[in-house]
Design a protein around this motif. Sequence first.
Motif, PDB file in Angstrom:
ATOM      1  N   GLY A 207       8.941  51.782 -32.031  1.00 44.68           N
ATOM      2  CA  GLY A 207       9.623  52.409 -33.163  1.00 44.68           C
ATOM      3  C   GLY A 207       9.919  53.859 -32.862  1.00 44.68           C
ATOM      4  N   TYR A 208      10.594  54.094 -31.723  1.00 49.26           N
ATOM      5  CA  TYR A 208      10.835  55.461 -31.269  1.00 49.26           C
ATOM      6  C   TYR A 208      11.590  56.264 -32.320  1.00 49.26           C
ATOM      7  CZ  TYR A 208      12.076  59.348 -28.247  1.00 49.26           C
ATOM      8  OH  TYR A 208      12.215  60.608 -27.710  1.00 49.26           O
TER       9      TYR A 208
ATOM     10  N   ASP B 136      14.676  49.193 -45.095  1.00 50.73           N
ATOM     11  CA  ASP B 136      13.970  50.343 -44.544  1.00 50.73           C
ATOM     12  C   ASP B 136      14.975  51.378 -44.036  1.00 50.73           C
ATOM     13  OD1 ASP B 136      11.233  49.985 -44.895  1.00 50.73           O
ATOM     14  OD2 ASP B 136      11.059  48.648 -43.175  1.00 50.73           O
ATOM     15  N   SER B 137      14.453  52.531 -43.674  1.00 50.45           N
ATOM     16  CA  SER B 137      15.259  53.569 -43.033  1.00 50.45           C
ATOM     17  C   SER B 137      14.816  53.724 -41.590  1.00 50.45           C
ATOM     18  CB  SER B 137      15.094  54.905 -43.761  1.00 50.45           C
ATOM     19  OG  SER B 137      13.768  55.402 -43.580  1.00 50.45           O
ATOM     20  N   ALA B 138      15.703  54.268 -40.765  1.00 52.98           N
ATOM     21  CA  ALA B 138      15.354  54.501 -39.369  1.00 52.98           C
ATOM     22  C   ALA B 138      14.211  55.497 -39.241  1.00 52.98           C
ATOM     23  CB  ALA B 138      16.577  54.994 -38.602  1.00 52.98           C
TER      24      ALA B 138
ATOM     25  N   PRO C 258      14.542  48.729 -33.959  1.00 52.26           N
ATOM     26  CA  PRO C 258      13.918  47.665 -34.755  1.00 52.26           C
ATOM     27  C   PRO C 258      14.696  47.368 -36.039  1.00 52.26           C
ATOM     28  CG  PRO C 258      12.254  49.196 -33.958  1.00 52.26           C
ATOM     29  CD  PRO C 258      13.588  49.813 -33.656  1.00 52.26           C
ATOM     30  N   LEU C 259      15.226  48.421 -36.660  1.00 53.53           N
ATOM     31  CA  LEU C 259      15.993  48.212 -37.882  1.00 53.53           C
ATOM     32  C   LEU C 259      17.268  47.433 -37.589  1.00 53.53           C
ATOM     33  CD1 LEU C 259      15.903  48.838 -40.891  1.00 53.53           C
ATOM     34  CD2 LEU C 259      17.101  50.994 -40.417  1.00 53.53           C
TER      35      LEU C 259
ATOM     36  N   VAL D  48       6.797  47.179 -35.783  1.00 53.40           N
ATOM     37  CA  VAL D  48       6.642  48.366 -34.939  1.00 53.40           C
ATOM     38  C   VAL D  48       5.169  48.759 -34.912  1.00 53.40           C
ATOM     39  CG1 VAL D  48       8.980  49.266 -35.278  1.00 53.40           C
ATOM     40  CG2 VAL D  48       7.195  49.873 -36.900  1.00 53.40           C
ATOM     41  N   CYS D  49       4.739  49.208 -33.747  1.00 50.33           N
ATOM     42  CA  CYS D  49       3.374  49.696 -33.591  1.00 50.33           C
ATOM     43  C   CYS D  49       3.303  50.425 -32.258  1.00 50.33           C
ATOM     44  CB  CYS D  49       2.349  48.555 -33.639  1.00 50.33           C
ATOM     45  SG  CYS D  49       0.633  49.126 -33.729  1.00 50.33           S
ATOM     46  N   GLU D  50       2.807  51.635 -32.263  1.00 47.54           N
ATOM     47  CA  GLU D  50       2.723  52.379 -31.008  1.00 47.54           C
ATOM     48  C   GLU D  50       1.667  51.815 -30.063  1.00 47.54           C
ATOM     49  OE1 GLU D  50       0.586  54.817 -34.247  1.00 47.54           O
ATOM     50  OE2 GLU D  50       2.318  53.487 -34.034  1.00 47.54           O
TER      51      GLU D  50
END
Length: 353
Positions: free
Chosen positions: A77-78, A92-94, A101-102, A115-117
């Motif tokens: 989710g950069y 959602d929003s970016a 992902p969006l 998303v997950c780092e």
Amino acid sequence: MIGLLRWLLLPISLLYGCVVWLRNFLYDRGIWHSKSYPVRSIVIGNLAVGGSGKTPMTECLIRWFNSDYKIATLSRGYGRKTKGFRYVQIDDSAIATGDEPLQFKRKFPQLTVAVCEDRRTGIETLLSEHNLILLDDAYQHRRVAASCNILLFEYASLLGPIIPLPTGNFRDILPQAKRAHIIVITKIPKDLSVHQRAAIIKRLRKHSDAPIYFASIAYGAPKALSRPNDMTTNSSLVELRDKHVLLVTGIANPTPLIDYVRQQAQSVRNIALPDHHVFTPTDYEQIQVSYTQLASQGDTILITTEKDVQRLSIHSLASIPCYYIPITFVFDEEDHIRQDVINTLARYSVNEP
């Protein structure tokens, strides 16, 4: 001037390359451990920074396998301002999820997008309900051992020396191609000769025995954005030759798109912003001024990319006709690469949800 400054940073690149080599060495020798999971997983990644086509490659995999597997995509989710694991929703929003992902969620609404780092946490959250996880941009995330590693190289990046950041554009070293199960050379020119293909293959064969495929970009008809972030409208603009185009891009390498639109439109003015750029009020003012100037010459539209749509505020551009151009990969041997992925996944024994 910028090129000179980057070459002055060559000592830092050498140090960076040594650190990357040491990290990979520790994983290769098992001193640091990669973790496997009882679920099929595909890494889509590259060695350079951005621009190799990870997003269209991921979308190809979704289209190929969506009817056969319970798929989830997992990205870092950069650019998002949130932390931890998060399921991506269409509204959602970016800023909350990251733009790519969006884009996946809006194009494939029934798909699980997360998303997950920390990819380990993400996989552990998803594996009980899915039997195929697509790990976007995770080639350097060596804490996870995937079932299949697909490594992408933009064709132009292999024409010169492979130099690490910050002098070059590579965040990993070329010998790490050995970990790939499949290699894809992307954005190849239409007139790529047999000799040029052989030269690329010969260069990579020094480091990898993986099958190598070639893919070009195919641009779709511009799609009209009739409401904010609408990715499903059927409205399209087929003819560009009588149009003036304001091309707004916030991607790593807009050159192929710029060249394509220039071939189609009467004239093009490009506003090129950094990859994953967050649009500001100043940007919207610049866009409005540029559009007004271009519109004085004739019929004018704004064109952007699918990824930029996720970050643009269409409300802020209400007076401008806005379109995006979808892209896909065209493989020389699509059936073969798809079968190679299937065969690689089949080697792993997994639990089914």
